[in-house]
Design a protein around this motif. Sequence first.
Motif, short mmCIF file in Angstrom:
data_model
loop_
_atom_site.label_atom_id
_atom_site.label_comp_id
_atom_site.label_asym_id
_atom_site.label_seq_id
_atom_site.Cartn_x
_atom_site.Cartn_y
_atom_site.Cartn_z
N GLN A 21 -11.49 -5.16 -0.95
CA GLN A 21 -10.49 -6.38 -0.72
C GLN A 21 -9.21 -5.66 -1.45
O GLN A 21 -8.02 -6.64 -0.90
N ASP A 22 -9.05 -4.71 -2.00
CA ASP A 22 -7.72 -4.03 -2.24
C ASP A 22 -7.61 -2.68 -1.95
O ASP A 22 -8.57 -1.94 -1.81
N ILE A 180 -10.49 -10.18 4.08
CA ILE A 180 -9.51 -9.84 2.85
C ILE A 180 -8.94 -11.21 2.31
O ILE A 180 -8.40 -11.91 2.86
N THR A 181 -9.63 -11.71 1.23
CA THR A 181 -9.49 -12.81 0.58
C THR A 181 -8.41 -12.54 -0.71
O THR A 181 -7.95 -13.38 -1.13
N HIS A 182 -8.44 -11.27 -1.37
CA HIS A 182 -7.36 -11.06 -2.25
C HIS A 182 -5.73 -11.00 -1.72
O HIS A 182 -5.41 -10.84 -0.60
N GLU A 183 -4.92 -11.39 -2.43
CA GLU A 183 -3.57 -11.43 -2.26
C GLU A 183 -3.12 -9.96 -2.57
O GLU A 183 -3.49 -9.15 -3.38
N LYS A 185 -0.49 -7.55 -3.19
CA LYS A 185 0.74 -7.36 -4.01
C LYS A 185 1.97 -6.64 -3.45
O LYS A 185 3.03 -6.95 -3.71
#
Length: 368
Positions: A21-22, A180-183, A185
């Motif tokens: 996700q990141d 991918i559901t995380h923002e 940055k």
Amino acid sequence: MGSVLKKSDYYFELPKELIAQDPLTDRAASRLMVVDRKTGELTHRHFRQILDYLKPGDCLVINDTKVIPARLYGERLPRTAGGAAETGAQDGSRAAEAVGRGARTEVLLLKRLSDRRYETLVRPGKRLKPGDRISFGGGKLLGTVCEIVEDGNRIVEFSYEGIFEEILDELGQMPLPPYITHELKDRNRYQTVYAKYEGSAAAPTAGLHFTEELLAEIARRGVRIAHVTLHVGLGTFRPVKEENILEHHMHTETYQVRAEDAALINEAKASGHRVICVGTTSCRTVETVAGEHDGRMVPCSGETDIFIYPGYEFRMMDGLITNFHLPESTLLMLVSAFAGREHVLAAYEEAVRERYRFFSFGDACLFL
């Protein structure tokens, strides 16, 4: 139908928690699975150790496309009694009122057709018909639907004052894949460090593992680095719906190869060294050009819809650095064409057991 031509033969079980996700803080700290494509033998390393597998005289081919903030959110302008969408050209307050009550619309830029025209993916799409208009950023950018094309995509023409790229940079978002559901940055983490030519709707993710320092060390060791450009569209990631993969249709993507880079690749090949592609996009570019020019690279540009699956004979590529791909995807079929379906699926099973990170922000695989 031959076994390798069935979509279901490219399925594997992937636990959801293995989808990265990141991005890692350090690009080159990702894991690297090295696969001997002849024997299927596996070695577990870290990406920085890719240096151990590159030899002086080899040519590393990288895709220097740059992802644009291609995802726009706007409001559909209601149509007037006469059927045309309200624009507010004569009445600014009326346009503002229309924007306020319009339906929220997502527009993803897929391919630039001219200065103001793009092929786009629109959600929700069924209601948008030719002549409909969408306002972004309170009217800072306006889009008009011109026509509906293959797969329901829309050709949209934009009107604005100023520089389109600057407006897009202000209003657009990076088009991260839906898994991918995380923002994100830092936008730059969905770009390679060598991204140069704007035009992609998705990153060539195999290149995300390289740092400037690692590339400098690779070049210092006598490895040639050749650049190609292929602007990645979502067609690369479009799911295969037909069980017979021969019935799958690939979308076209725009590519360019420059003279100095064609020469680097040809020199490596002619001197008996290896051409190692970073990512499936670099692979598809060199194989397209080599296929059209008797196994050689030439300076050229064009569009490709090449679909590589088992049975394909590679003309140019000798090694591939790539991420771990989705089940039943055209990318997994391409890797299987290069290293054999059984070897690839065995490697993926091992990757699941060893908790490798999958997809865009995940770990890497080297096939040699």
